[in-house]
Design a protein around this motif. Structure first.
Motif, PDB file in Angstrom:
ATOM      1  N   THR A  83      -6.699   0.263  -1.258  1.00 29.87           N
ATOM      2  CA  THR A  83      -5.892   0.477  -0.118  1.00 29.87           C
ATOM      3  C   THR A  83      -6.786   0.454   1.053  1.00 29.87           C
ATOM      4  O   THR A  83      -6.376  -0.353   2.065  1.00 29.87           O
ATOM      5  CB  THR A  83      -4.818   1.683  -0.031  1.00 29.87           C
ATOM      6  OG1 THR A  83      -3.904   1.911  -1.277  1.00 29.87           O
ATOM      7  CG2 THR A  83      -4.138   1.754   0.990  1.00 29.87           C
ATOM      8  N   ASP A 128       2.294   3.857  -5.144  1.00 28.25           N
ATOM      9  CA  ASP A 128       1.337   4.989  -5.689  1.00 28.25           C
ATOM     10  C   ASP A 128       0.495   4.284  -6.779  1.00 28.25           C
ATOM     11  O   ASP A 128      -0.612   5.014  -7.213  1.00 28.25           O
ATOM     12  CB  ASP A 128       1.937   6.163  -6.292  1.00 28.25           C
ATOM     13  CG  ASP A 128       2.734   6.788  -5.035  1.00 28.25           C
ATOM     14  OD1 ASP A 128       2.426   6.583  -3.626  1.00 28.25           O
ATOM     15  OD2 ASP A 128       3.836   7.510  -5.515  1.00 28.25           O
ATOM     16  N   HIS A 129       0.546   3.012  -7.051  1.00 28.15           N
ATOM     17  CA  HIS A 129      -0.111   2.608  -8.208  1.00 28.15           C
ATOM     18  C   HIS A 129      -1.609   2.010  -7.659  1.00 28.15           C
ATOM     19  O   HIS A 129      -2.348   1.743  -8.648  1.00 28.15           O
ATOM     20  CB  HIS A 129       0.689   1.452  -9.139  1.00 28.15           C
ATOM     21  CG  HIS A 129       0.831   0.232  -8.219  1.00 28.15           C
ATOM     22  ND1 HIS A 129       1.688   0.187  -7.228  1.00 28.15           N
ATOM     23  CD2 HIS A 129       0.012  -0.977  -8.100  1.00 28.15           C
ATOM     24  CE1 HIS A 129       1.670  -0.995  -6.774  1.00 28.15           C
ATOM     25  NE2 HIS A 129       0.684  -1.882  -7.248  1.00 28.15           N
ATOM     26  N   LEU A 130      -1.626   1.857  -6.639  1.00 28.26           N
ATOM     27  CA  LEU A 130      -3.154   1.211  -5.980  1.00 28.26           C
ATOM     28  C   LEU A 130      -4.016   2.413  -5.969  1.00 28.26           C
ATOM     29  O   LEU A 130      -3.581   3.435  -5.169  1.00 28.26           O
ATOM     30  CB  LEU A 130      -2.997   0.636  -4.825  1.00 28.26           C
ATOM     31  CG  LEU A 130      -2.235  -0.837  -4.842  1.00 28.26           C
ATOM     32  CD1 LEU A 130      -2.195  -1.384  -3.451  1.00 28.26           C
ATOM     33  CD2 LEU A 130      -3.134  -1.801  -5.640  1.00 28.26           C
ATOM     34  N   PRO A 131      -5.263   2.390  -6.485  1.00 25.87           N
ATOM     35  CA  PRO A 131      -6.385   3.307  -6.034  1.00 25.87           C
ATOM     36  C   PRO A 131      -6.691   3.319  -4.516  1.00 25.87           C
ATOM     37  O   PRO A 131      -6.207   2.469  -3.716  1.00 25.87           O
ATOM     38  CB  PRO A 131      -7.420   2.941  -6.713  1.00 25.87           C
ATOM     39  CG  PRO A 131      -7.027   1.747  -7.897  1.00 25.87           C
ATOM     40  CD  PRO A 131      -5.842   1.263  -7.055  1.00 25.87           C
ATOM     41  N   HIS A 132      -6.872   4.391  -4.077  1.00 25.98           N
ATOM     42  CA  HIS A 132      -7.021   4.477  -2.807  1.00 25.98           C
ATOM     43  C   HIS A 132      -8.079   3.815  -2.143  1.00 25.98           C
ATOM     44  O   HIS A 132      -7.837   3.245  -0.909  1.00 25.98           O
ATOM     45  CB  HIS A 132      -7.534   6.165  -2.266  1.00 25.98           C
ATOM     46  CG  HIS A 132      -7.797   6.271  -0.736  1.00 25.98           C
ATOM     47  ND1 HIS A 132      -6.576   6.435  -0.035  1.00 25.98           N
ATOM     48  CD2 HIS A 132      -9.022   6.687  -0.103  1.00 25.98           C
ATOM     49  CE1 HIS A 132      -7.010   6.864   1.338  1.00 25.98           C
ATOM     50  NE2 HIS A 132      -8.704   6.950   1.096  1.00 25.98           N
ATOM     51  N   THR A 187       0.699  -1.339  -0.101  1.00 26.20           N
ATOM     52  CA  THR A 187       0.109  -0.083   0.051  1.00 26.20           C
ATOM     53  C   THR A 187       0.729   1.483  -0.130  1.00 26.20           C
ATOM     54  O   THR A 187       0.149   2.370  -0.151  1.00 26.20           O
ATOM     55  CB  THR A 187      -1.094   0.197   1.284  1.00 26.20           C
ATOM     56  OG1 THR A 187      -0.024  -0.060   2.567  1.00 26.20           O
ATOM     57  CG2 THR A 187      -2.099  -1.117   1.241  1.00 26.20           C
TER      58      THR A 187
END
Length: 303
Positions: A242, A235-239, A232
């Motif tokens: 996460t 930065d490539h994961l959508p909020h 997490t």
């Protein structure tokens, strides 16, 4: 003869009159659902049966195996060894994770507790119809008893976990005491989920066939073999992804156990508000699952 033929047939008493007659003589509906406070009292009165039943099931679980109760510890350890080879060695999940073997074994043991509680809960009613139909007792005793059985099995495994932690040089510290509230909260959560699945499994037995696939997917999302905090941070994961990963109840209880036992697992690796999350999941599943199961009490074993 004509008088007999002309006599009108006796009329059937209305249902209201029959209900009043039954109430006047102290009769009640067979198998009727008790009130929630009465149901809780019935469970408490049978607490000795619940714990004895759990212990008996645990003792009989490996009675035909030559190694007997040793399998209570060997099974999760062998699972951890397989996961270490596949995820730690082949896929490289151990990179950047200090004390990966204690990290992995803790995750496997804690996850197994939740997984097994839900699996046995799914068959708690449908797999014990003979007992349910033969004896009168609060049906919630069965899934709760099975969860106690899984807790007892986890406690056996925890002895092996302590040995592993010491072998890898992890010191005994006061933070180990946090294991107690973490396990209590996880048990309440597991019991609630077991009650939910027991009702669903009693109505639709085919759910038991789907549960291994659902639980396997849940395990891969719970950070058993890999670090959620490490993933997490990218930065490539959508909020929203996460948040879902960090709020996953299985991951919450696993992270709390790792934080309690492993010195290299720091507080910054825990999701935000982890203890309120753990309490919230326990109360939501425990209370909600208990009420959901109780509402169908009179239906179990019928049909």
């Amino acid at each position: 003869m004509s008088q007999v033929l002309d006599t009108p047939p006796p009329t059937q008493a209305p249902d209201d009159d029959l209900a009043a007659l039954a109430a006047r003589h102290g009769l009640t509906v067979s198998g009727a659902r008790p009130t929630l406070p009465a149901y809780i009292r019935q469970l408490w009165d049978r607490r000795h049966f619940i714990t004895a039943f759990a212990t008996a099931k645990l003792t009989a679980q490996y009675s035909e195996a030559k190694l007997g109760q040793v399998w209570q510890v060997m099974t999760p350890l062998l699972n951890a060894a397989v996961y270490y080879f596949i995820f730690g060695v082949l896929l490289g999940s151990k990179k950047g994770v200090p004390d990966y073997i204690p990290f992995l074994v803790t995750g496997v043991f804690v996850w197994t507790f939740t997984q097994s509680s839900i699996q046995v809960g799914t068959r708690a009613i449908s797999g014990n119809l003979g007992l349910v139909r033969a004896l009168h007792f609060p049906r919630a005793a069965l899934p709760i008893s099975f969860c106690i059985q899984q807790l007892q099995q986890l406690l056996f495994s925890m002895a092996a976990l302590v040995v592993i932690l010491l072998c890898f040089g992890l010191p005994i510290s006061l933070s180990w005491l946090l294991v107690i509230p973490a396990l209590v909260l996880q048990f309440v959560f597991n019991a609630g989920m077991s009650l939910i699945m027991a009702r669903l499994g009693a109505k639709t037995p085919d759910i038991a066939q789907l549960m291994p696939f659902i639980l396997r997917t849940w395990m891969y999302m719970s950070g058993v073999m890999w670090s959620i905090s490490k993933l997490t941070k990218s930065d490539h994961l959508p909020h929203i992804v996460t948040v879902l990963l960090e709020s996953n109840p299985a991951a919450v209880y696993i992270d709390l156990m790792r934080y309690s036992l492993i010195a290299s697992f720091h507080a910054k690796q825990l999701p935000p508000h982890v203890w309120p999350l753990a309490v919230g999941w326990a109360l939501a599943a425990g209370i909600g699952g208990f009420i959901y199961f109780w509402k169908a009490e009179e239906k179990y074993g019928r049909g």
